[in-house]
Design an enzyme around this catalytic site. Structure first.
Site, PDB file in Angstrom:
ATOM      1  N   PHE A 160       0.519  -1.225  -0.101  1.00 31.08           N
ATOM      2  CA  PHE A 160      -0.027  -0.134  -0.117  1.00 31.08           C
ATOM      3  C   PHE A 160       0.839   1.228   0.119  1.00 31.08           C
ATOM      4  O   PHE A 160       0.751   2.434  -0.504  1.00 31.08           O
ATOM      5  CB  PHE A 160      -0.992   0.004   0.927  1.00 31.08           C
ATOM      6  N   HIS A 176      -0.073  -3.503   7.011  1.00 32.05           N
ATOM      7  CA  HIS A 176      -0.680  -2.341   6.840  1.00 32.05           C
ATOM      8  C   HIS A 176      -2.099  -2.564   7.026  1.00 32.05           C
ATOM      9  O   HIS A 176      -2.665  -3.146   5.814  1.00 32.05           O
ATOM     10  CB  HIS A 176      -0.086  -1.589   5.690  1.00 32.05           C
ATOM     11  N   PHE A 177      -2.666  -2.409   8.084  1.00 30.64           N
ATOM     12  CA  PHE A 177      -4.072  -2.703   8.023  1.00 30.64           C
ATOM     13  C   PHE A 177      -5.108  -2.029   7.029  1.00 30.64           C
ATOM     14  O   PHE A 177      -5.057  -1.078   6.731  1.00 30.64           O
ATOM     15  CB  PHE A 177      -4.555  -2.806   9.560  1.00 30.64           C
ATOM     16  N   HIS A 178      -6.006  -2.853   6.775  1.00 30.09           N
ATOM     17  CA  HIS A 178      -7.022  -2.292   5.771  1.00 30.09           C
ATOM     18  C   HIS A 178      -8.370  -2.891   6.049  1.00 30.09           C
ATOM     19  O   HIS A 178      -8.477  -4.215   6.409  1.00 30.09           O
ATOM     20  CB  HIS A 178      -6.533  -2.411   4.402  1.00 30.09           C
ATOM     21  N   MET A 179      -9.388  -2.386   5.580  1.00 32.43           N
ATOM     22  CA  MET A 179     -10.857  -2.945   5.631  1.00 32.43           C
ATOM     23  C   MET A 179     -11.194  -3.363   4.279  1.00 32.43           C
ATOM     24  O   MET A 179     -11.065  -2.657   3.288  1.00 32.43           O
ATOM     25  CB  MET A 179     -11.803  -2.067   6.130  1.00 32.43           C
TER      26      MET A 179
END
Ligand SMILES: [Zn+2]
Length: 165
Positions: A30, A125-128
Site C-alpha cells: 500500500f 498495513h491494516f485495511h478493511m
C-alpha cells in the site's frame, strides 16, 4: 484430550508478527502504491479522503471488491487514531451505498484480517475489505480458497465506480 496450553510455544509464537506502531514501510504494497507516480486510475485508487483511500483489490474475490486503507502505515486497528477509524467506517458506509447502486447485490462482506495468522495478505498495513455478494455466488470460504467469480475486468469495475465517489 490433548493439552493445548504450552507456554514454551507461546514464546515461539510471540517472536512472530508483533503489532508495532510504526514498522518500516519499505516493501509495503500500500505504501508503494502511494509513492508510485502513476495516476490514481492506473493504480485503481477510486477515492482519497483525509485519512484513508479506497482502492480496488487487484486480486478480487469477486467484482466490486474494495479496500479502505489508511494513508498511515500501521499494522493494527488499535494503533490507529479515532479520526482514521471513524473516517474508515464512514467510507465503508459510502462504499456500501455505491456498490449497492452499481451492482445491486444481495448482501455484503465487510471485515479485516489482522495479522498473518488471521489470513492478512498485507499484514503490516491494516485495511478493511468490502465486497458485494449475491445469492448463489461462490461462498466466502470457497472464494478465499482461490475459486473466484470475476465476470468483469478491473478497468470496467473502476469505470463503473469512480464517478460515484
Ligand atoms: Zn504501508
Amino acid at each position: 484430550m490433548d493439552i493445548l496450553w504450552s507456554p514454551w510455544r507461546y514464546d515461539y509464537i510471540k517472536s512472530g508478527d508483533q503489532p508495532q506502531e510504526q514498522k518500516d514501510s519499505s516493501g509495503c504494497v500500500f505504501c508503494d502504491i502511494l509513492k508510485n507516480s502513476a495516476s490514481d486510475e492506473e493504480k485503481f485508487i477510486l477515492h482519497r479522503a483525509e485519512f484513508n483511500f479506497v482502492i480496488l483489490n487487484i486480486y478480487p474475490y469477486i467484482s466490486g471488491h474494495l479496500m479502505i486503507v489508511p494513508f498511515k502505515h500501521l499494522a493494527d486497528l488499535d494503533f490507529a487514531d479515532k479520526n482514521t477509524t471513524d473516517e474508515m467506517m464512514d467510507l465503508a458506509k459510502s462504499c456500501q451505498t455505491i456498490l449497492r447502486k452499481a451492482y445491486n447485490p444481495n448482501g455484503f462482506n465487510l471485515g479485516m484480517n489482522l495479522g498473518r495468522a488471521a489470513g492478512a495478505g498485507v499484514a503490516e498495513h491494516f485495511h478493511m475489505h468490502i465486497l458485494p455478494r449475491w445469492i448463489g455466488d461462490a461462498n466466502f470460504m470457497t472464494a478465499i480458497c482461490e475459486t473466484r467469480t470475476i465476470p468483469e475486468d478491473l478497468k470496467t469495475t473502476y469505470a463503473r465506480l469512480k464517478d460515484r465517489f
